[in-house]
Design a protein around this motif. Structure first.
Motif, PDB file in Angstrom:
ATOM      1  N   ALA A 195     -59.747  -0.390  34.100  1.00 31.21           N
ATOM      2  CA  ALA A 195     -58.967   0.770  33.685  1.00 31.21           C
ATOM      3  C   ALA A 195     -59.220   1.153  32.229  1.00 31.21           C
ATOM      4  O   ALA A 195     -59.567   0.312  31.394  1.00 31.21           O
ATOM      5  N   CYS A 196     -59.038   2.436  31.953  1.00 34.02           N
ATOM      6  CA  CYS A 196     -59.070   2.906  30.574  1.00 34.02           C
ATOM      7  C   CYS A 196     -57.671   2.762  29.974  1.00 34.02           C
ATOM      8  O   CYS A 196     -56.710   2.412  30.664  1.00 34.02           O
ATOM      9  N   SER A 197     -57.547   3.029  28.668  1.00 37.95           N
ATOM     10  CA  SER A 197     -56.263   2.899  27.975  1.00 37.95           C
ATOM     11  C   SER A 197     -55.433   4.167  28.085  1.00 37.95           C
ATOM     12  O   SER A 197     -54.220   4.112  28.218  1.00 37.95           O
ATOM     13  N   GLN A 198     -56.091   5.325  28.001  1.00 37.63           N
ATOM     14  CA  GLN A 198     -55.401   6.589  28.154  1.00 37.63           C
ATOM     15  C   GLN A 198     -56.386   7.682  28.540  1.00 37.63           C
ATOM     16  O   GLN A 198     -57.583   7.563  28.306  1.00 37.63           O
ATOM     17  N   ILE A 199     -55.847   8.732  29.143  1.00 26.89           N
ATOM     18  CA  ILE A 199     -56.630   9.917  29.481  1.00 26.89           C
ATOM     19  C   ILE A 199     -56.098  11.069  28.638  1.00 26.89           C
ATOM     20  O   ILE A 199     -54.889  11.320  28.618  1.00 26.89           O
ATOM     21  N   ILE A 200     -56.995  11.735  27.936  1.00 33.77           N
ATOM     22  CA  ILE A 200     -56.617  12.888  27.113  1.00 33.77           C
ATOM     23  C   ILE A 200     -57.259  14.120  27.724  1.00 33.77           C
ATOM     24  O   ILE A 200     -58.477  14.274  27.700  1.00 33.77           O
ATOM     25  N   VAL A 201     -56.431  14.987  28.295  1.00 33.22           N
ATOM     26  CA  VAL A 201     -56.911  16.241  28.869  1.00 33.22           C
ATOM     27  C   VAL A 201     -56.728  17.332  27.820  1.00 33.22           C
ATOM     28  O   VAL A 201     -55.632  17.503  27.277  1.00 33.22           O
ATOM     29  N   VAL A 202     -57.776  18.066  27.522  1.00 34.36           N
ATOM     30  CA  VAL A 202     -57.725  19.127  26.514  1.00 34.36           C
ATOM     31  C   VAL A 202     -57.853  20.480  27.208  1.00 34.36           C
ATOM     32  O   VAL A 202     -58.914  20.806  27.757  1.00 34.36           O
ATOM     33  N   ASP A 203     -56.784  21.243  27.200  1.00 36.89           N
ATOM     34  CA  ASP A 203     -56.809  22.611  27.710  1.00 36.89           C
ATOM     35  C   ASP A 203     -57.412  23.487  26.621  1.00 36.89           C
ATOM     36  O   ASP A 203     -56.779  23.790  25.620  1.00 36.89           O
ATOM     37  N   ALA A 204     -58.658  23.896  26.850  1.00 41.80           N
ATOM     38  CA  ALA A 204     -59.425  24.593  25.808  1.00 41.80           C
ATOM     39  C   ALA A 204     -59.174  26.101  25.826  1.00 41.80           C
ATOM     40  O   ALA A 204     -60.105  26.900  25.736  1.00 41.80           O
ATOM     41  N   GLY A 205     -57.893  26.500  25.953  1.00 41.89           N
ATOM     42  CA  GLY A 205     -57.555  27.918  25.884  1.00 41.89           C
ATOM     43  C   GLY A 205     -57.528  28.624  27.224  1.00 41.89           C
ATOM     44  O   GLY A 205     -57.865  29.813  27.305  1.00 41.89           O
ATOM     45  N   SER A 206     -57.146  27.929  28.290  1.00 44.47           N
ATOM     46  CA  SER A 206     -57.063  28.556  29.609  1.00 44.47           C
ATOM     47  C   SER A 206     -56.076  29.718  29.600  1.00 44.47           C
ATOM     48  O   SER A 206     -55.051  29.675  28.907  1.00 44.47           O
ATOM     49  N   VAL A 207     -56.384  30.763  30.364  1.00 47.05           N
ATOM     50  CA  VAL A 207     -55.483  31.918  30.448  1.00 47.05           C
ATOM     51  C   VAL A 207     -54.125  31.484  30.983  1.00 47.05           C
ATOM     52  O   VAL A 207     -53.074  31.850  30.444  1.00 47.05           O
ATOM     53  N   ILE A 208     -54.132  30.682  32.040  1.00 52.68           N
ATOM     54  CA  ILE A 208     -52.907  30.063  32.559  1.00 52.68           C
ATOM     55  C   ILE A 208     -52.900  28.616  32.095  1.00 52.68           C
ATOM     56  O   ILE A 208     -53.814  27.862  32.420  1.00 52.68           O
ATOM     57  N   PRO A 209     -51.905  28.205  31.318  1.00 52.22           N
ATOM     58  CA  PRO A 209     -51.890  26.837  30.791  1.00 52.22           C
ATOM     59  C   PRO A 209     -52.057  25.785  31.887  1.00 52.22           C
ATOM     60  O   PRO A 209     -51.492  25.903  32.979  1.00 52.22           O
ATOM     61  N   VAL A 210     -52.858  24.779  31.573  1.00 53.67           N
ATOM     62  CA  VAL A 210     -53.129  23.701  32.518  1.00 53.67           C
ATOM     63  C   VAL A 210     -51.878  22.850  32.712  1.00 53.67           C
ATOM     64  O   VAL A 210     -51.137  22.571  31.760  1.00 53.67           O
ATOM     65  N   ARG A 211     -51.663  22.437  33.942  1.00 51.01           N
ATOM     66  CA  ARG A 211     -50.590  21.498  34.257  1.00 51.01           C
ATOM     67  C   ARG A 211     -51.190  20.267  34.907  1.00 51.01           C
ATOM     68  O   ARG A 211     -52.103  20.372  35.724  1.00 51.01           O
ATOM     69  N   ILE A 212     -50.665  19.115  34.552  1.00 53.57           N
ATOM     70  CA  ILE A 212     -51.155  17.862  35.105  1.00 53.57           C
ATOM     71  C   ILE A 212     -50.263  17.462  36.266  1.00 53.57           C
ATOM     72  O   ILE A 212     -49.078  17.186  36.086  1.00 53.57           O
ATOM     73  N   ARG A 213     -50.851  17.433  37.450  1.00 54.57           N
ATOM     74  CA  ARG A 213     -50.085  17.029  38.632  1.00 54.57           C
ATOM     75  C   ARG A 213     -50.107  15.526  38.830  1.00 54.57           C
ATOM     76  O   ARG A 213     -49.201  14.946  39.399  1.00 54.57           O
ATOM     77  N   ASN A 214     -51.187  14.903  38.388  1.00 52.73           N
ATOM     78  CA  ASN A 214     -51.330  13.456  38.576  1.00 52.73           C
ATOM     79  C   ASN A 214     -50.321  12.701  37.722  1.00 52.73           C
ATOM     80  O   ASN A 214     -50.159  12.983  36.546  1.00 52.73           O
TER      81      ASN A 214
END
Length: 221
Positions: free
Chosen positions: A31-50
């Motif tokens: 396993a990794c320590s953390q996941i960093i998701v970067v929303d790079a300016g999406s028109v509709i803000p990204v949502r994390i379902r996981n």
């Protein structure tokens, strides 16, 4: 000694593959320590379902569109791990990917390690994989020390394409020890909505050609 590994996933607008990318990180045998998701300016803000009870998933957002390099830099700046890995939001990792690369890194004393890549496309029957994998130092097939970014600089945020090729060329030029593994560590999705496909269809391909030529020159020097 186990060293913490953070994963940075940039995404902008093309979010339909993101959950599968995140799942492939969560399902790693190491396993990794953390996941960093970067929303790079999406028109509709990204949502994390996981949702993960054991691995933090942190979401960063830029209100303005970012290049892939700028999004990766944003994630790396927030990272805390000794090691960094990058994953494009439309690609996925085989379950033993981290285990393969981390073992190669630990046994070699290298600061960077990368493995083999296999392309796939979606068909009516599911995923159709290329017959063979090929060794390749792509962003998603590599693990590197976080300290290398401080030493060699961040990704070039002005490049629309080829920012990783530009950065890994600096690694080779620096003389840093780089290890490889012939085993598959990245399943790369081929589709028309990818950043690479769109950029190659535009004048950004000229920048890409220049970057690749520079990489070849630096690697050979």
């Amino acid at each position: 000694m186990r060293k913490e590994l953070d994963v940075v996933i940039p995404v902008r607008d093309v979010v339909q593959y993101l959950d599968e990318a995140i799942d492939s990180v969560l399902e790693q045998t190491r396993a990794c320590s953390q996941i960093i998701v970067v929303d790079a300016g999406s028109v509709i803000p990204v949502r994390i379902r996981n949702k993960s009870q054991r691995i933090p998933i942190n979401l960063l957002r830029s209100e303005n569109p970012l290049t892939t390099g700028a999004a990766r830099n944003m994630g790396i700046q927030r990272s805390e791990g000794y090691l960094i890995s990058l994953l494009d939001a439309d690609d996925i990792w085989p379950p033993n990917r981290n285990e393969i690369l981390l073992e190669a890194l630990e046994h070699s004393g290298a600061r960077v390690v990368y493995g083999a890549v296999k392309n796939f496309v979606l068909t009516g029957d599911g995923k159709s994989f290329a017959p063979e994998s090929k060794l390749g130092s792509l962003a998603g097939s590599t693990i590197f020390e976080r300290a290398l970014v401080d030493e060699l600089g961040y990704f070039d945020e002005g490049l629309m394409l080829g920012e990783y090729v530009d950065w890994i060329a600096r690694v080779f030029q620096s003389g840093s020890i780089v290890a490889t593994s012939e085993q598959e560590v990245l399943w790369r999705r081929v589709h028309s909505d990818s950043t690479t496909a769109k950029a190659l269809a535009s004048r950004s391909r000229d920048d890409y050609i220049k970057v690749v030529r520079s990489w070849i020159e630096k690697k050979g020097s």
